[in-house]
Design a protein around this motif. Structure first.
Motif, PDB file in Angstrom:
ATOM      1  N   SER A  62     -78.517-131.004  21.412  1.00 26.92           N
ATOM      2  CA  SER A  62     -77.748-130.187  20.485  1.00 26.92           C
ATOM      3  C   SER A  62     -76.486-129.709  21.188  1.00 26.92           C
ATOM      4  O   SER A  62     -76.548-129.188  22.295  1.00 26.92           O
ATOM      5  N   SER A  63     -75.340-129.918  20.544  1.00 27.39           N
ATOM      6  CA  SER A  63     -74.059-129.537  21.144  1.00 27.39           C
ATOM      7  C   SER A  63     -73.432-128.393  20.364  1.00 27.39           C
ATOM      8  O   SER A  63     -73.167-128.529  19.171  1.00 27.39           O
ATOM      9  N   HIS A  64     -73.199-127.284  21.046  1.00 32.83           N
ATOM     10  CA  HIS A  64     -72.554-126.153  20.390  1.00 32.83           C
ATOM     11  C   HIS A  64     -71.227-125.783  21.063  1.00 32.83           C
ATOM     12  O   HIS A  64     -70.645-124.748  20.771  1.00 32.83           O
TER      13      HIS A  64
ATOM     14  N   PRO B 296     -74.328-126.984  14.903  1.00 31.32           N
ATOM     15  CA  PRO B 296     -74.429-127.790  16.123  1.00 31.32           C
ATOM     16  C   PRO B 296     -74.337-129.280  15.821  1.00 31.32           C
ATOM     17  O   PRO B 296     -74.784-129.746  14.774  1.00 31.32           O
TER      18      PRO B 296
ATOM     19  N   LEU C 292     -74.647-133.304  17.851  1.00 27.60           N
ATOM     20  CA  LEU C 292     -75.551-133.989  18.772  1.00 27.60           C
ATOM     21  C   LEU C 292     -74.739-134.818  19.754  1.00 27.60           C
ATOM     22  O   LEU C 292     -73.783-135.486  19.362  1.00 27.60           O
TER      23      LEU C 292
ATOM     24  N   GLN D  92     -81.590-126.935  24.384  1.00 25.36           N
ATOM     25  CA  GLN D  92     -80.751-127.831  23.587  1.00 25.36           C
ATOM     26  C   GLN D  92     -81.373-129.212  23.372  1.00 25.36           C
ATOM     27  O   GLN D  92     -80.870-129.995  22.579  1.00 25.36           O
TER      28      GLN D  92
ATOM     29  N   MET E 146     -83.422-131.847  21.753  1.00 22.90           N
ATOM     30  CA  MET E 146     -83.926-131.969  20.384  1.00 22.90           C
ATOM     31  C   MET E 146     -85.054-132.994  20.253  1.00 22.90           C
ATOM     32  O   MET E 146     -85.660-133.121  19.184  1.00 22.90           O
TER      33      MET E 146
ATOM     34  N   GLN F 185     -80.190-137.229  12.513  1.00 25.23           N
ATOM     35  CA  GLN F 185     -79.104-137.365  13.485  1.00 25.23           C
ATOM     36  C   GLN F 185     -77.768-137.494  12.754  1.00 25.23           C
ATOM     37  O   GLN F 185     -76.804-136.794  13.079  1.00 25.23           O
TER      38      GLN F 185
ATOM     39  N   MET G 208     -76.616-134.181  11.174  1.00 23.76           N
ATOM     40  CA  MET G 208     -76.076-133.220  12.133  1.00 23.76           C
ATOM     41  C   MET G 208     -74.706-133.654  12.637  1.00 23.76           C
ATOM     42  O   MET G 208     -73.796-132.836  12.755  1.00 23.76           O
TER      43      MET G 208
ATOM     44  N   ASN H 220     -67.798-134.598  15.906  1.00 24.23           N
ATOM     45  CA  ASN H 220     -68.985-135.271  16.421  1.00 24.23           C
ATOM     46  C   ASN H 220     -69.027-136.719  15.904  1.00 24.23           C
ATOM     47  O   ASN H 220     -69.393-137.647  16.626  1.00 24.23           O
TER      48      ASN H 220
END
Length: 183
Positions: free
Chosen positions: A38-40, A49, A51, A118, A120, A128, A131, A142
């Motif tokens: 997970s990328s924030h 978030p 991915l 983070q 997942m 996927q 997100m 993303n």
């Protein structure tokens, strides 16, 4: 020549951010490429978030190996640690990789820490894509990260079926964060 190796399997393949002496196709055994982190920060936010890829246990991963001048090791490693270890979702390991010429060399690899918040795990490909489609962070959309990685894998004739399917799902319903502006 005195050198060390860095293995890239995601954005490092097409945007390493450091100078290398040469690059070649390579394979890492025991890990596979996965949209599992997970990328924030870079590709999403806390509210939405995204991915990013990690090297997860099992299988094998084809990517790019970069030979870096040993005299630049300190500089390159500082850069990589600032880029890859920003939230400590990865572990920096030295693992054996096999270069295109069949030579085995130790390389710096960033593998996912499955104990990190983070991580997942294995999400469905639909999840996927969902997100990825709606996320954007400091480094951009993303969606662009995933599509660019798939394009670079294709140029290298590297097949990653799961990532290709996620890209296909994104192309079928391409709404991205920027598409919502003005609504």
């Amino acid at each position: 020549m005195n050198e060390f190796w860095v293995f890239g399997y995601g954005s490092l393949m097409w945007n390493p951010g450091f100078e290398s002496l040469r690059r070649t196709r390579a394979q890492l055994s025991g890990y596979h490429r996965s949209l599992c982190i997970s990328s924030h920060i870079y590709r999403g936010t806390r509210e939405t978030p995204g991915l990013v890829m990690g090297l997860d246990r099992g299988g094998a991963c084809e990517g790019v190996a970069f030979a870096v001048d040993a005299e630049k090791e300190r500089e390159v490693m500082q850069y990589l640690r600032a880029r890859e270890l920003v939230t400590n979702a990865y572990r920096e390991l030295i693992l054996p990789i096999t270069l295109a010429n069949e030579q085995s060399v130790p390389a710096v690899c960033y593998v996912v820490d499955p104990a990190h918040e983070q991580y997942m795990g294995r999400l469905s490909l639909d999840r996927q894509a969902q997100m990825v489609r709606h996320a954007q962070g400091k480094a951009g959309a993303n969606h662009d990260y995933v599509i660019s990685t798939v394009e670079h894998l294709r140029k290298m004739s590297i097949k990653d079926s799961d990532l290709e399917l996620v890209a296909r799902l994104l192309e079928q319903a391409p709404e991205r964060p920027a598409d919502k502006v003005g609504r």
